[in-house]
Enzyme design. Structure first.
Site, short mmCIF file in Angstrom:
data_model
loop_
_atom_site.label_atom_id
_atom_site.label_comp_id
_atom_site.label_asym_id
_atom_site.label_seq_id
_atom_site.Cartn_x
_atom_site.Cartn_y
_atom_site.Cartn_z
N TYR A 124 0.83 -1.21 0.00
CA TYR A 124 0.00 0.00 0.00
C TYR A 124 0.86 1.26 0.00
O TYR A 124 0.44 2.29 -0.50
CB TYR A 124 -0.89 0.04 1.25
CG TYR A 124 -2.20 -0.72 1.12
CD1 TYR A 124 -2.21 -2.09 0.87
CD2 TYR A 124 -3.41 -0.07 1.28
CE1 TYR A 124 -3.41 -2.78 0.79
CE2 TYR A 124 -4.61 -0.75 1.19
CZ TYR A 124 -4.60 -2.10 0.94
OH TYR A 124 -5.79 -2.77 0.86
N LYS B 295 3.15 -15.28 3.16
CA LYS B 295 3.44 -16.05 1.94
C LYS B 295 4.95 -16.26 1.91
O LYS B 295 5.64 -15.86 0.97
CB LYS B 295 2.92 -15.28 0.72
CG LYS B 295 2.91 -16.06 -0.58
CD LYS B 295 1.85 -17.14 -0.65
CE LYS B 295 2.04 -17.97 -1.92
NZ LYS B 295 1.16 -19.16 -1.95
N ASP C 175 -2.83 -18.41 1.30
CA ASP C 175 -3.80 -19.17 0.49
C ASP C 175 -4.48 -20.23 1.34
O ASP C 175 -5.70 -20.43 1.26
CB ASP C 175 -3.14 -19.77 -0.76
CG ASP C 175 -1.81 -20.44 -0.49
OD1 ASP C 175 -1.27 -20.31 0.63
OD2 ASP C 175 -1.29 -21.12 -1.40
N ASP D 234 -6.25 -7.00 4.34
CA ASP D 234 -7.38 -6.38 3.65
C ASP D 234 -8.29 -7.47 3.07
O ASP D 234 -9.50 -7.46 3.26
CB ASP D 234 -6.87 -5.46 2.54
CG ASP D 234 -8.01 -4.84 1.76
OD1 ASP D 234 -8.96 -4.36 2.40
OD2 ASP D 234 -7.96 -4.86 0.52
N ASP E 136 -12.22 -9.00 4.69
CA ASP E 136 -13.49 -9.02 3.97
C ASP E 136 -14.07 -10.43 3.97
O ASP E 136 -15.27 -10.64 4.18
CB ASP E 136 -13.31 -8.55 2.51
CG ASP E 136 -13.72 -7.09 2.32
OD1 ASP E 136 -13.60 -6.31 3.29
OD2 ASP E 136 -14.18 -6.73 1.22
C1 IPM Z 1 -10.36 -1.26 4.05
C2 IPM Z 1 -10.62 -0.75 2.65
C3 IPM Z 1 -9.46 0.15 2.23
C4 IPM Z 1 -8.19 -0.68 2.25
C5 IPM Z 1 -9.64 0.83 0.87
C6 IPM Z 1 -10.92 1.62 0.80
C7 IPM Z 1 -8.46 1.65 0.48
O1 IPM Z 1 -10.79 -1.81 1.77
O2 IPM Z 1 -10.30 -0.43 4.97
O3 IPM Z 1 -10.24 -2.46 4.23
O4 IPM Z 1 -7.87 -1.38 1.27
O5 IPM Z 1 -7.49 -0.64 3.26
MG MG Z 2 -10.82 -3.70 2.70
#
Ligand code: IPM
Ligand code: MG
Length: 351
Positions: free
Chosen positions: A142, A189, A221, A245, A249
């Site tokens: 990032y 990884k 993975d 990240d 999710d």
């Molecule tokens: C998160 C989001 C952010 C990230 C985006 C919006 C840049 O997905 O906070 O997880 O990737 O960190």
């Molecule tokens: Mg995210």
């Protein structure tokens, strides 16, 4: 207690869910005799529209002078489909994390009994799921050097980590594990990436001082698979920025309710609290978004930044009460639901 809270509603459903969280915090202040002041700042697409900058200096100053930050969401579809946009809302979020030294993003994942049926996984798989992800937030690809070749035919994002960056979040993860089930899973990884091998080196070395904490090493993975196959095996997951990240999710849907999960970003002086669901632009302005994740983020703010545990408990109890009585938004019960602001009123009644 006198406290100043910076409120950054941001984009999409951010303003709606943040408004509910602020309303709930005001109710708590009234009931427990505190004086919270709220000051709003711009961040994200709305900040670009109004100032040209996704994280204006004014917002940085507001955050730096606050006792805690309540954040909504960032992102707008008009930028997602335009890779050539010179300024992007997400840059505001990254700049904010970096400028405020928020190097650890903490995302707890636990099941709510009344929502067990909402998970895409079988009930026997999600029973007893209770883990927390420590995602590194200000390093890796990032923030590494990125760009295009001169002929613009190739592009690169560099993943870089220093030992210090790894160590400081490792400390937080082990501290959390020592108060929980005493297990840390480092996700990396290391069979491919040098940065991952550095993570292993630092974390394994650090772990030797904590013989009572089990350290498990897992490739990302494999972790992606294990999260679905057997999520209750995890206690504390420690990982770098990009893996974190993606996995958070994935982790967020295990419990069946992305709209329920709060997060905290910590590091230096001031911490930031936000729902993990993002801006959900399709629902913006419709008063249908689930405000619970923002409200639970507010509870975490009170507990973690202000040490107000009774107050946090009152919010959590109100959330449970709404869930138990079916006073929920459309995402939880598409047949019988309340609006975002109605859920807010119910929460305040319970408090
Ligand atoms: C998160 C989001 C952010 C990230 C985006 C919006 C840049 O997905 O906070 O997880 O990737 O960190
Ligand atoms: Mg995210």
């Amino acid at each position: 207690m006198n406290k100043q809270i910076a409120v950054l509603p941001g984009d999409g459903i951010g303003p709606e869910v943040t408004a509910v969280a602020v309303k709930v915090l005001k109710k708590v202040a009234e009931k427990f005799n505190h004086n919270f002041t709220f000051e709003e700042g711009l961040v994200g697409a709305i900040a670009i529209d109004e100032t040209g900058n996704p994280f204006p200096d004014e917002t940085l100053q507001l955050c730096q002078s606050a006792d805690a930050i309540l954040f909504g969401a960032i992102g707008h579809p008009k930028y997602d489909n335009d890779p050539s946009a010179p300024v992007r809302p997400e840059q505001g979020l990254l700049a904010m994390r970096k400028a405020l030294g928020l190097y650890a993003n903490i995302r707890p994942v636990a099941t709510f009994k009344s929502l067990a049926g909402a998970s895409p996984l079988k009930p026997e798989i999600i029973a007893g799921v209770d883990f927390v992800v420590f995602r590194e937030l200000t390093g890796g690809s990032y923030f590494g050097k990125k760009g295009r070749s001169e002929d613009r035919e190739s592009a690169y994002d560099t993943c870089t980590y220093t030992k210090d960056e790894i160590l400081r979040i490792t400390k937080l993860a082990f501290e959390a594990a020592s108060k929980r089930r005493k297990k840390v899973t480092l996700v990396d990884k290391a069979n491919v990436m040098e940065t991952s091998r550095l993570w292993r080196e630092v974390v394994q070395q650090y772990a030797t001082d904590f013989p009572d904490i089990e350290l498990e090493l897992m490739f990302v993975d494999n972790a992606a698979m294990a999260l679905i196959q057997n999520p209750s095996r995890f206690d504390v997951i420690l990982t770098e920025n990009m893996f974190g990240d993606i996995l958070t999710d994935e982790a967020s849907v295990i419990t069946g309710s992305l709209g329920m999960l709060p997060s905290a970003s910590v590091g230096s002086k001031v911490a930031l609290y936000e729902p993990i669901h993002g801006s959900y632009p399709q629902a913006a302005g419709l008063n249908i978004a689930n405000p619970m994740a923002a409200v639970l983020s507010a509870a975490t703010l009170l507990e973690t930044s202000f040490d107000l545990w009774e107050e946090g408990k009152a919010i959590r109890a109100a959330v449970e009460a709404c869930l138990d009585k079916g006073l929920v938004t459309k995402d939880i019960n598409p047949q019988d639901y309340l609006s975002t602001s109605e859920v807010g009123e119910q929460l305040c009644n319970f408090i």
